[in-house]
Design a protein around this motif. Structure first.
Motif, mmCIF file in Angstrom:
data_model
loop_
_atom_site.group_PDB
_atom_site.id
_atom_site.type_symbol
_atom_site.label_atom_id
_atom_site.label_comp_id
_atom_site.label_asym_id
_atom_site.label_seq_id
_atom_site.Cartn_x
_atom_site.Cartn_y
_atom_site.Cartn_z
ATOM 1 N N TRP A 142 -37.962 -12.161 -17.790
ATOM 2 C CA TRP A 142 -36.858 -12.157 -18.347
ATOM 3 C C TRP A 142 -35.975 -11.495 -18.523
ATOM 4 C CZ3 TRP A 142 -38.271 -17.666 -19.615
ATOM 5 C CH2 TRP A 142 -39.158 -17.494 -19.760
ATOM 6 N N SER A 143 -34.615 -11.678 -18.237
ATOM 7 C CA SER A 143 -32.996 -11.839 -18.291
ATOM 8 C C SER A 143 -32.378 -13.287 -18.913
ATOM 9 C CB SER A 143 -32.374 -11.442 -17.020
ATOM 10 O OG SER A 143 -33.335 -10.380 -16.412
ATOM 11 N N PHE A 144 -31.397 -12.457 -19.624
ATOM 12 C CA PHE A 144 -30.168 -13.406 -20.474
ATOM 13 C C PHE A 144 -29.178 -13.329 -20.309
ATOM 14 C CE2 PHE A 144 -34.703 -11.865 -22.570
ATOM 15 C CZ PHE A 144 -35.309 -12.286 -23.309
ATOM 16 N N LEU A 145 -28.575 -13.953 -20.273
ATOM 17 C CA LEU A 145 -27.396 -13.872 -19.632
ATOM 18 C C LEU A 145 -26.378 -15.178 -21.344
ATOM 19 C CD1 LEU A 145 -24.823 -14.105 -17.437
ATOM 20 C CD2 LEU A 145 -25.683 -16.684 -16.878
ATOM 21 N N LEU A 146 -24.972 -14.170 -21.167
ATOM 22 C CA LEU A 146 -24.377 -14.661 -22.526
ATOM 23 C C LEU A 146 -22.641 -15.200 -21.898
ATOM 24 C CD1 LEU A 146 -25.407 -11.857 -25.178
ATOM 25 C CD2 LEU A 146 -26.497 -13.282 -24.539
ATOM 26 N N GLU A 147 -22.538 -16.593 -21.892
ATOM 27 C CA GLU A 147 -21.176 -16.965 -21.832
ATOM 28 C C GLU A 147 -20.379 -16.099 -22.438
ATOM 29 O OE1 GLU A 147 -21.464 -20.729 -20.663
ATOM 30 O OE2 GLU A 147 -21.888 -20.148 -18.151
ATOM 31 N N THR A 148 -18.744 -15.880 -22.551
ATOM 32 C CA THR A 148 -17.776 -15.064 -23.718
ATOM 33 C C THR A 148 -16.739 -15.614 -23.098
ATOM 34 O OG1 THR A 148 -18.143 -13.433 -23.431
ATOM 35 C CG2 THR A 148 -20.080 -12.889 -23.916
ATOM 36 N N GLU A 149 -15.818 -15.432 -24.457
ATOM 37 C CA GLU A 149 -14.290 -15.558 -24.177
ATOM 38 C C GLU A 149 -14.500 -14.890 -22.974
ATOM 39 O OE1 GLU A 149 -12.330 -15.795 -27.212
ATOM 40 O OE2 GLU A 149 -13.140 -17.996 -27.730
ATOM 41 N N GLY A 184 -15.766 -13.108 -21.018
ATOM 42 C CA GLY A 184 -16.702 -13.615 -19.037
ATOM 43 C C GLY A 184 -17.993 -13.231 -19.490
ATOM 44 N N PRO A 185 -19.043 -13.296 -18.727
ATOM 45 C CA PRO A 185 -20.661 -13.343 -19.159
ATOM 46 C C PRO A 185 -21.317 -11.963 -18.548
ATOM 47 C CG PRO A 185 -20.162 -13.969 -16.397
ATOM 48 C CD PRO A 185 -18.290 -13.242 -17.248
ATOM 49 N N ILE A 186 -22.044 -11.665 -19.722
ATOM 50 C CA ILE A 186 -22.418 -10.691 -20.129
ATOM 51 C C ILE A 186 -23.967 -10.569 -19.817
ATOM 52 C CG2 ILE A 186 -23.902 -9.121 -22.039
ATOM 53 C CD1 ILE A 186 -20.589 -9.358 -23.371
#
Length: 252
Positions: free
Chosen positions: A36-43, A45-47
């Protein structure tokens, strides 16, 4: 601020000897382990958390033939499983990532790090020091010394809603991540702090650099769960969990 969305992204799989998944089992049988990889969308930008397996594994199940890992580790990776193509499915390019968090530098978690040469990569000091001098970290794509590493030691608050947890044992500087999202609240990503739910709940020993440290980290994660009651605990390579959905295009 919390994280707007957390996407769980499939990045292929690898076959691993069952004795590495559960030290109580005899060697000789391979089990399929999702990656797996995990994408975090934040204010901000993406992490990205973890970059999957290296491109050299694509359509190459015999990668480890003739080595000590032959018959114990078999990549199961297509071109669509490279981190470049995994991110494309979500509508991103590698250059869009503001930060990469590397749980550790093993082949199924850091193989795509070389695609992020201009992006800060957060790694524990102990993990960096060991990986760069230990040939057991394989292949070379996981051991690139010239990336933009951001070295930390211990727990670290990256942003509101993203807390990195030092959980050594599986590797010298392994780290898990606690993410708080708008939709789901606290979500604990054990990464390889526990391969499976059975490892976690039944204290089944699995592949580790230091079994005592790994057990201590598990106790730390269990205590954290009792304190914060996360809505989701997502384990590193649990097949049953993978089959239940909640992966991309869904989000937490």
């Amino acid at each position: 601020m919390t994280v707007k969305k957390l996407y769980i992204l499939s990045a292929g799989s690898c076959y691993l000897d069952q004795s590495a998944v559960n030290r109580n089992l005899p060697p000789g049988k391979l089990v399929n382990m999702p990656v797996w990889s995990f994408l975090l969308e934040t204010e901000d930008g993406p992490i990205l958390i973890d970059t999957g397996m290296p491109d050299s594994f694509v359509n190459n199940p015999d990668y480890y033939k003739g080595t000590k890992r032959e018959g114990r580790l078999v990549p199961n990776m297509l071109e669509s499983d490279t981190i470049v193509n995994v991110l494309k499915r979500v509508g991103y390019h590698t250059d869009d990532m503001q930060t990469v968090i590397s749980s550790h530098l093993h082949l199924d978690h850091a193989g795509g790090n070389g695609h992020f040469r201009n992006t800060p990569i957060i790694i524990q000091q102990a993990e960096f020091d060991t990986a760069m001098t230990d040939d057991n970290y394989s292949p070379l794509e996981c051991r690139l010394p010239d990336l933009q590493y951001q070295i930390i030691e211990g727990d670290y608050d990256l942003l509101p809603g993203i807390k990195i947890l030092s959980t050594p044992g599986h590797s010298p500087g392994h780290q898990s991540v606690l993410v708080t999202t708008e939709k789901s609240g606290p979500v604990l990503l054990t990464l390889d702090g526990a391969y499976t739910k059975q490892n976690f709940e039944n204290d089944l020993p699995f592949l580790s650099f230091n079994s005592e440290m790994a057990a201590k980290s598990l106790r730390h994660l269990k205590k954290l769960i009792q304190e914060i009651h996360p809505t989701v605990v997502f384990f590193g390579h649990d097949n049953r969990q993978a089959s239940k959905g909640r992966t991309f295009p869904e989000f937490l």
